[in-house]
Motif scaffolding. Sequence first.
Motif, PDB file in Angstrom:
ATOM      1  N   PRO A 359       0.832  -1.215   0.000  1.00  0.00           N
ATOM      2  CA  PRO A 359       0.000   0.000   0.000  1.00  0.00           C
ATOM      3  C   PRO A 359       0.866   1.265   0.000  1.00  0.00           C
ATOM      4  CG  PRO A 359      -0.835  -1.566   1.601  1.00  0.00           C
ATOM      5  CD  PRO A 359       0.481  -2.108   1.124  1.00  0.00           C
ATOM      6  N   TYR A 360       0.397   2.268  -0.751  1.00  0.00           N
ATOM      7  CA  TYR A 360       1.136   3.532  -0.897  1.00  0.00           C
ATOM      8  C   TYR A 360       0.249   4.672  -0.424  1.00  0.00           C
ATOM      9  CZ  TYR A 360       3.019   7.675  -3.341  1.00  0.00           C
ATOM     10  OH  TYR A 360       3.498   8.922  -3.654  1.00  0.00           O
ATOM     11  N   LEU A 361       0.834   5.587   0.340  1.00  0.00           N
ATOM     12  CA  LEU A 361       0.134   6.793   0.768  1.00  0.00           C
ATOM     13  C   LEU A 361       1.061   7.982   0.601  1.00  0.00           C
ATOM     14  CD1 LEU A 361      -2.298   8.209   2.119  1.00  0.00           C
ATOM     15  CD2 LEU A 361      -1.214   7.750   4.328  1.00  0.00           C
ATOM     16  N   ARG A 362       0.571   9.009  -0.065  1.00  0.00           N
ATOM     17  CA  ARG A 362       1.335  10.228  -0.234  1.00  0.00           C
ATOM     18  C   ARG A 362       0.950  11.231   0.852  1.00  0.00           C
ATOM     19  NH1 ARG A 362       5.783  13.141  -1.465  1.00  0.00           N
ATOM     20  NH2 ARG A 362       5.267  15.244  -2.130  1.00  0.00           N
ATOM     21  N   TYR A 363       1.947  11.692   1.618  1.00  0.00           N
ATOM     22  CA  TYR A 363       1.739  12.822   2.510  1.00  0.00           C
ATOM     23  C   TYR A 363       2.248  14.062   1.782  1.00  0.00           C
ATOM     24  CZ  TYR A 363       2.579  16.348   6.011  1.00  0.00           C
ATOM     25  OH  TYR A 363       2.594  17.542   6.685  1.00  0.00           O
ATOM     26  N   GLU A 364       1.332  14.957   1.425  1.00  0.00           N
ATOM     27  CA  GLU A 364       1.668  16.167   0.672  1.00  0.00           C
ATOM     28  C   GLU A 364       1.432  17.378   1.562  1.00  0.00           C
ATOM     29  OE1 GLU A 364       2.325  18.129  -3.338  1.00  0.00           O
ATOM     30  OE2 GLU A 364       3.041  16.411  -2.202  1.00  0.00           O
ATOM     31  N   ARG A 365       2.504  18.026   1.983  1.00  0.00           N
ATOM     32  CA  ARG A 365       2.325  19.201   2.836  1.00  0.00           C
ATOM     33  C   ARG A 365       1.441  20.234   2.135  1.00  0.00           C
ATOM     34  NH1 ARG A 365       8.358  21.798   2.486  1.00  0.00           N
ATOM     35  NH2 ARG A 365       8.766  20.067   3.923  1.00  0.00           N
ATOM     36  N   PRO A 366       0.598  20.921   2.876  1.00  0.00           N
ATOM     37  CA  PRO A 366      -0.326  21.880   2.255  1.00  0.00           C
ATOM     38  C   PRO A 366       0.413  22.953   1.469  1.00  0.00           C
ATOM     39  CG  PRO A 366      -0.935  21.459   4.540  1.00  0.00           C
ATOM     40  CD  PRO A 366       0.409  20.816   4.328  1.00  0.00           C
TER      41      PRO A 366
END
Length: 535
Positions: A359-366
């Motif tokens: 599983p892949y999850l992107r954490y993208e800072r605002p």
Amino acid sequence: MSGVLNLVSAGPGFADMIVPRAEAALRDSDVIVAYELYLRWIAPWLDGKEIHTPPLTQERERALLAIAKARAGAKVALISSGDIGIYAMAALAFEEMRDDDTYAVNVIPGITSANACASLLGSPLSHDFATLSLSDLLCPWEWIEHRARHIAQADLACVLYNVQSAGRREGVYRILKLMLESKAPHTLCGVVRNAYRPEQQVAIHRLDELPSLQFDMLTTIVIGNRFTQRKRDWIFTPRGYNDWAADAAPAATAGTTDGDALPDAAVWVFSGTGDGNALAAAAAAQGHPVVVSTATEYGGGIAQRDCPGATVWAGRHGVEARRQALQRSRARVLLDATHPYATVISAQLMALSRELGIPYLRYERPSALTPSAAGPGISLCVSIAQAAEAAIAHGKRIFLATGSKDLAGFLQAPGAARRDWFARVTAEPEFVQRALDLGIPRQQLCAMQGPFSQGFNEALWRDWRIDCVVTKDSGDAGGYGAKAAAARALGIPLIVVQRPALAYPLAVDNIDAALRQLAAWNAQEPAAAAAERKA
């Protein structure tokens, strides 16, 4: 009387680089068939010759004309630049030749573009290497990409021919992206334009700098391998690699681990930013086994300090090393918390996720930009090239707060030489050296770790008399707000490179949401797999 077909190599373009055997063949020939540009290189041997110059794109017509003259009994020289047997006219001549032809054939070798460019760079092709033409006129593009991928996976040094044309702009960037999937971003490369011809240009870059540059059909790119080194103003690849495994192993910082000591079934956080480390620390605090992967030793040291309970895996790992480490340690989740502009690594991680079923999850800072952000004093740009053009138009003393990777895109843009450039880079020796190599004077270079306050930015830019600032949409976590406020207070134009768009399969913009997604995946984990992992 039987004729003669001399297939003559004219080398890179200077008469003194044409081999003596080619001179002899030219003197002995009655008929010269060549693209008109080549005549200036062989001018000393043209007196009294019958000359034919079918234009560019009529290569087959040139070959057929030379063969017809030879069949009629003439002594003919068919000319190519470089070596006539490499991406050149010899193959066409042999294709059109008949088995019952009786004229003699002489193939005269010459100095290839690869050889010429390598000599201007030093000795980058001293071990195994490949050449690859990026022209899809005679070869399907899928084949070109397939070969590029294997060249990169083998970590061969390589030479890219036919790099870019007016109608084929994007192909080279796709190939460079493939190279970056398997080769280290700091791989040394050379960009040579008009080798051994008027207006010759030679530059040395890192592989990850090349996507920000512009090229043309007169450009050749030489890409090194993991062992290619810099010495003075040259690059070279050692003839012997000694211990491949030892030399290829990524460096680790104090307190980090190697690939054989990674925790089993861990959450892998690909970080390198402060908020990425905060995410890793939060996941570890909830009891998840966590591996933090950083690209540099410096980043590994920060992660070791800021992520208690996590294992740090630091170093410049290629995609194959990541694949093996993820498989060997049975990674459970990939959390991509890399910098918003680190698109190459994000694309790699998404591909590994699909390939390995992780599983892949992107954490993208605002983002710090809103639809109204392009107000007075702020210019939004979609690329480094566009930002460089805007900066050169707006300022004379330009401050670059974009990071070291993109410096070349500014300093080698048209008109850049007429501007004074200032830059801030992370205090890593290689980043400082990169800026110096590109021509930024030491007194115009700030080597510090950010983010920085509004007051610090104001003081620095005021003292340096900066009249234009270029930055990225790094979000408040990356100090964008402080830079925008400082530029506004000083009345300095601010040029902002917008974030590249990637189609992430799943993304969040805060740590709590990332932790909730981890908990959801844990809840979905089959009982047998959970028991095996805990055991």
